[in-house]
Design a protein around this motif. Structure first.
Motif, PDB file in Angstrom:
ATOM      1  N   GLN A 148      12.063   9.013   8.419  1.00  0.00           N
ATOM      2  CA  GLN A 148      12.679   7.731   8.058  1.00  0.00           C
ATOM      3  C   GLN A 148      11.732   6.910   7.180  1.00  0.00           C
ATOM      4  N   LEU A 149      10.428   6.921   7.511  1.00  0.00           N
ATOM      5  CA  LEU A 149       9.451   6.185   6.716  1.00  0.00           C
ATOM      6  C   LEU A 149       9.408   6.709   5.283  1.00  0.00           C
ATOM      7  N   LEU A 196      12.168  -1.395   4.539  1.00  0.00           N
ATOM      8  CA  LEU A 196      10.818  -0.861   4.698  1.00  0.00           C
ATOM      9  C   LEU A 196       9.934  -1.874   5.431  1.00  0.00           C
ATOM     10  N   PHE A 197      10.060  -3.125   5.052  1.00  0.00           N
ATOM     11  CA  PHE A 197       9.282  -4.181   5.700  1.00  0.00           C
ATOM     12  C   PHE A 197       9.600  -4.245   7.197  1.00  0.00           C
ATOM     13  N   GLN A 198      10.879  -4.216   7.554  1.00  0.00           N
ATOM     14  CA  GLN A 198      11.279  -4.276   8.957  1.00  0.00           C
ATOM     15  C   GLN A 198      10.764  -3.063   9.736  1.00  0.00           C
ATOM     16  N   ARG A 229       0.827  -1.208   0.000  1.00  0.00           N
ATOM     17  CA  ARG A 229       0.000   0.000   0.000  1.00  0.00           C
ATOM     18  C   ARG A 229       0.864   1.261   0.000  1.00  0.00           C
ATOM     19  N   LEU A 230       1.927   1.257   0.819  1.00  0.00           N
ATOM     20  CA  LEU A 230       2.794   2.429   0.902  1.00  0.00           C
ATOM     21  C   LEU A 230       3.532   2.676  -0.405  1.00  0.00           C
ATOM     22  N   LEU A 231       3.929   1.619  -1.061  1.00  0.00           N
ATOM     23  CA  LEU A 231       4.627   1.784  -2.338  1.00  0.00           C
ATOM     24  C   LEU A 231       3.675   2.221  -3.438  1.00  0.00           C
ATOM     25  N   ARG A 283      10.663   6.113  -0.416  1.00  0.00           N
ATOM     26  CA  ARG A 283      11.298   6.669  -1.611  1.00  0.00           C
ATOM     27  C   ARG A 283      12.349   5.708  -2.167  1.00  0.00           C
ATOM     28  N   ALA A 284      13.188   5.165  -1.282  1.00  0.00           N
ATOM     29  CA  ALA A 284      14.248   4.248  -1.718  1.00  0.00           C
ATOM     30  C   ALA A 284      13.650   2.970  -2.312  1.00  0.00           C
TER      31      ALA A 284
END
Length: 181
Positions: A138-139, A165-167, A116-118, A144-145
Motif C-alpha cells: 500500500q505504501l 500518503l500523508f494520512q 523524503r518518500l517522494l 507511486r500515485a
C-alpha cells in the motif's frame, strides 16, 4: 541646634508581608493564567472542579470581543482566581499546551517523511525498515500515485494521493509511537 539621632528599627518595620509590587505581579500572573484558561476546551475545564462563578466568568470572557470589556473581564477572572489554588490550573494548561506541541511536531514529522518518500526510493526502504508492520504494498502504491500526481500539470493535479500518503505516514508514525511506549 539639636541633632536627631536615627531611631532604632522597631519590630513593625519587618517585611513579613508581600510588597505592593509583589501583590501586583501575582495579580498579573493570575490574570495571565486566566487568559490561558480561555484556550482550554470545556472538556479540560471540567476535571479542574472550578467554582461555578469562575466557569461562568470564563464562558463570558470567551464571548467578549470588545477590547476594554475583555480587559475588565480578565481583571475579574484574575480576582476570582485569587481564591483558587493556581497550581492544578497551571498544570492543566501546561499539559494542554504540551499536547498541542506534540501534535504539531507529529504533523511536521509526517510532512518531512512524505517529502523524503517522494524524493527517493532509498528513503522508502529506510521508512519500511524503521516502521515494521507497515503495509509495504500500500505504501509503494501511494508513493507511486503521489509521484504521478506531482508530475502532472498543475491544473490536472488532484492532490488526493498526497493527502492519502500523508494520512498513511501519520498513522504509521502513531502506531510506532504507541508500540514504543
Amino acid at each position: 541646634m539639636r541633632h536627631h539621632e536615627a531611631e532604632p528599627a522597631s519590630e513593625d518595620d519587618d517585611f513579613d508581608r508581600p510588597s505592593k509590587s509583589q501583590k501586583k505581579r501575582d495579580s498579573h500572573d493570575l490574570q495571565d493564567l486566566g487568559e490561558d484558561l480561555l484556550t482550554l476546551p470545556a472538556s479540560r475545564l471540567e476535571p479542574l472542579n472550578l467554582p461555578e462563578i469562575l466557569l461562568e466568568a470564563i464562558r463570558d470572557a470567551k464571548k467578549i470581543t470588545a477590547h476594554e470589556g475583555r480587559r475588565r473581564q480578565m481583571q475579574y477572572l484574575g480576582k476570582l482566581m485569587r481564591r483558587e489554588d493556581p497550581e492544578p490550573i497551571r498544570e492543566a494548561v501546561a499539559a494542554f499546551k504540551l499536547g498541542h506541541a506534540q501534535d504539531s511536531l507529529a504533523l511536521h514529522q509526517a510532512e518531512r517523511w512524505r517529502e523524503r518518500l517522494l524524493g527517493s526510493d532509498n528513503e522508502l526502504q529506510v521508512f519500511i525498515a524503521e516502521h515494521t508492520g507497515t503495509d509495504v504494498q500500500q505504501l509503494r502504491s501511494l508513493v507511486r500515485a503521489a509521484r504521478k500526481d506531482a508530475s502532472a500539470a498543475p491544473e490536472q493535479r488532484s492532490g488526493r494521493a498526497f493527502r492519502e500518503l500523508f494520512q498513511f505516514i501519520k498513522s504509521a508514525l502513531l502506531n510506532k509511537a504507541q508500540a514504543d511506549e
